[in-house]
Scaffold this active site. Structure first.
Site, PDB file in Angstrom:
ATOM      1  N   ASP A 254       0.835  -1.202  -0.243  1.00  0.00           N
ATOM      2  CA  ASP A 254       0.137   0.040  -0.099  1.00  0.00           C
ATOM      3  C   ASP A 254       0.912   1.107   0.235  1.00  0.00           C
ATOM      4  O   ASP A 254       2.212   0.953  -0.217  1.00  0.00           O
ATOM      5  CB  ASP A 254      -1.103  -0.254   1.122  1.00  0.00           C
ATOM      6  CG  ASP A 254      -0.332   0.258   2.223  1.00  0.00           C
ATOM      7  OD1 ASP A 254       0.926   0.518   2.629  1.00  0.00           O
ATOM      8  OD2 ASP A 254      -0.956   0.306   3.567  1.00  0.00           O
TER       9      ASP A 254
ATOM     10  N   CYS B 197       3.273  -3.107   3.958  1.00  0.00           N
ATOM     11  CA  CYS B 197       2.290  -1.900   4.269  1.00  0.00           C
ATOM     12  C   CYS B 197       3.075  -0.857   5.266  1.00  0.00           C
ATOM     13  O   CYS B 197       4.324  -1.215   5.389  1.00  0.00           O
ATOM     14  CB  CYS B 197       0.747  -2.431   4.929  1.00  0.00           C
ATOM     15  SG  CYS B 197       0.829  -2.948   6.393  1.00  0.00           S
TER      16      CYS B 197
ATOM     17  N   THR C 109       2.983  -0.914   8.592  1.00  0.00           N
ATOM     18  CA  THR C 109       3.551  -1.733   9.741  1.00  0.00           C
ATOM     19  C   THR C 109       3.936  -3.293   9.187  1.00  0.00           C
ATOM     20  O   THR C 109       4.697  -3.910   9.991  1.00  0.00           O
ATOM     21  CB  THR C 109       2.635  -1.928  10.956  1.00  0.00           C
ATOM     22  OG1 THR C 109       1.471  -2.541  10.474  1.00  0.00           O
ATOM     23  CG2 THR C 109       2.378  -0.463  11.700  1.00  0.00           C
TER      24      THR C 109
ATOM     25  N   HIS D 116      10.352 -23.546   9.271  1.00  0.00           N
ATOM     26  CA  HIS D 116       9.449 -24.316  10.287  1.00  0.00           C
ATOM     27  C   HIS D 116       7.839 -24.065   9.522  1.00  0.00           C
ATOM     28  O   HIS D 116       7.379 -24.900   9.726  1.00  0.00           O
ATOM     29  CB  HIS D 116       9.458 -23.613  11.537  1.00  0.00           C
ATOM     30  CG  HIS D 116      10.557 -24.026  12.388  1.00  0.00           C
ATOM     31  ND1 HIS D 116      10.914 -23.743  13.569  1.00  0.00           N
ATOM     32  CD2 HIS D 116      12.055 -24.744  11.704  1.00  0.00           C
ATOM     33  CE1 HIS D 116      12.112 -24.266  14.228  1.00  0.00           C
ATOM     34  NE2 HIS D 116      12.576 -24.753  13.105  1.00  0.00           N
TER      35      HIS D 116
ATOM     36  N   HIS E 185       7.188 -30.426  11.404  1.00  0.00           N
ATOM     37  CA  HIS E 185       6.791 -29.167  10.807  1.00  0.00           C
ATOM     38  C   HIS E 185       5.730 -29.207   9.634  1.00  0.00           C
ATOM     39  O   HIS E 185       4.772 -28.706   9.631  1.00  0.00           O
ATOM     40  CB  HIS E 185       7.907 -28.164  10.354  1.00  0.00           C
ATOM     41  CG  HIS E 185       8.773 -27.971  11.428  1.00  0.00           C
ATOM     42  ND1 HIS E 185       8.697 -27.349  12.321  1.00  0.00           N
ATOM     43  CD2 HIS E 185      10.168 -28.275  11.510  1.00  0.00           C
ATOM     44  CE1 HIS E 185       9.475 -27.151  13.082  1.00  0.00           C
ATOM     45  NE2 HIS E 185      10.636 -27.509  12.699  1.00  0.00           N
TER      46      HIS E 185
HETATM   47  C1  RB5 Z   1      -1.937   2.890   6.393  1.00  0.00           C
HETATM   48  O1  RB5 Z   1      -1.812   4.293   6.981  1.00  0.00           O
HETATM   49  C2  RB5 Z   1      -1.550   1.778   7.775  1.00  0.00           C
HETATM   50  O2  RB5 Z   1      -2.560   1.589   8.276  1.00  0.00           O
HETATM   51  C3  RB5 Z   1      -1.061   0.605   6.596  1.00  0.00           C
HETATM   52  O3  RB5 Z   1      -0.081   0.808   5.812  1.00  0.00           O
HETATM   53  C4  RB5 Z   1      -0.731  -0.386   7.428  1.00  0.00           C
HETATM   54  O4  RB5 Z   1       0.251  -0.259   8.382  1.00  0.00           O
HETATM   55  C5  RB5 Z   1      -1.882  -1.338   8.398  1.00  0.00           C
HETATM   56  O5  RB5 Z   1      -1.531  -2.175   9.155  1.00  0.00           O
END
Ligand code: RB5
Length: 142
Positions: free
Chosen positions: A7, A64, A66, A97, A133
């Site tokens: 994203d 993304c 995080t 694993h 596993h």
């Molecule tokens: C977008 O702002 C953010 O929420 C997305 O990139 C991600 O971190 C969601 O888990």
């Protein structure tokens, strides 16, 4: 073939991953997004997950902000084992694993140098094929 998706929070790191894949002649298909405009990460998680379960691509990389949302979304698709990794140990162990088929990372969490090492470890570590596993993966599938 490696499927890539991100994203807006992962777009810049994806460009670093693309540079690494090109330098190493690793074929990839980019399923978007294509810029910094705000988009919805589940859409890109779905595209990459479907590319893997259909057999079009063998592994995927999703990024993304995080790495959390996009990995949660990808793991809703049956047959997907997406692993959010913040270091090389996690990348190695999730291949050994869990036979993870998607690496998820956070573009706002890991820097580009570490991210490329994580990708390299993920792509070059084979599943251990050990019975315990395999059994656990089958249990996940069930
Ligand atoms: C977008 O702002 C953010 O929420 C997305 O990139 C991600 O971190 C969601 O888990």
């Amino acid at each position: 073939m490696i499927a890539l998706g991100c994203d807006h929070g992962g777009y810049e790191l994806k460009q670093e991953v693309i540079a690494y894949l090109k330098e190493n002649d690793i074929p990839f298909k980019d399923y978007g997004c294509d810029g910094l405009q705000s988009v919805d990460y589940p859409e890109y998680a779905r595209k990459v997950a479907n590319a893997i379960v259909s057999g079009e691509c063998e592994k995927g990389i999703l990024i993304c902000g995080t790495g959390i949302g996009i990995s949660i979304a990808a793991n809703k698709v049956k047959g997907i084992r997406a692993a959010l990794c913040t270091d090389c140990y996690m990348a190695e162990l999730t291949r050994l694993h869990n036979d993870a088929n998607i690496l998820a990372m956070g573009g706002r969490v890991v820097g580009p140098g570490l991210a490329v090492k994580i990708v390299d470890t993920f792509l070059h570590t084979e599943f251990s094929n050990e019975e315990r596993h395999m059994r656990r993966i089958e249990m996940i599938e069930e």
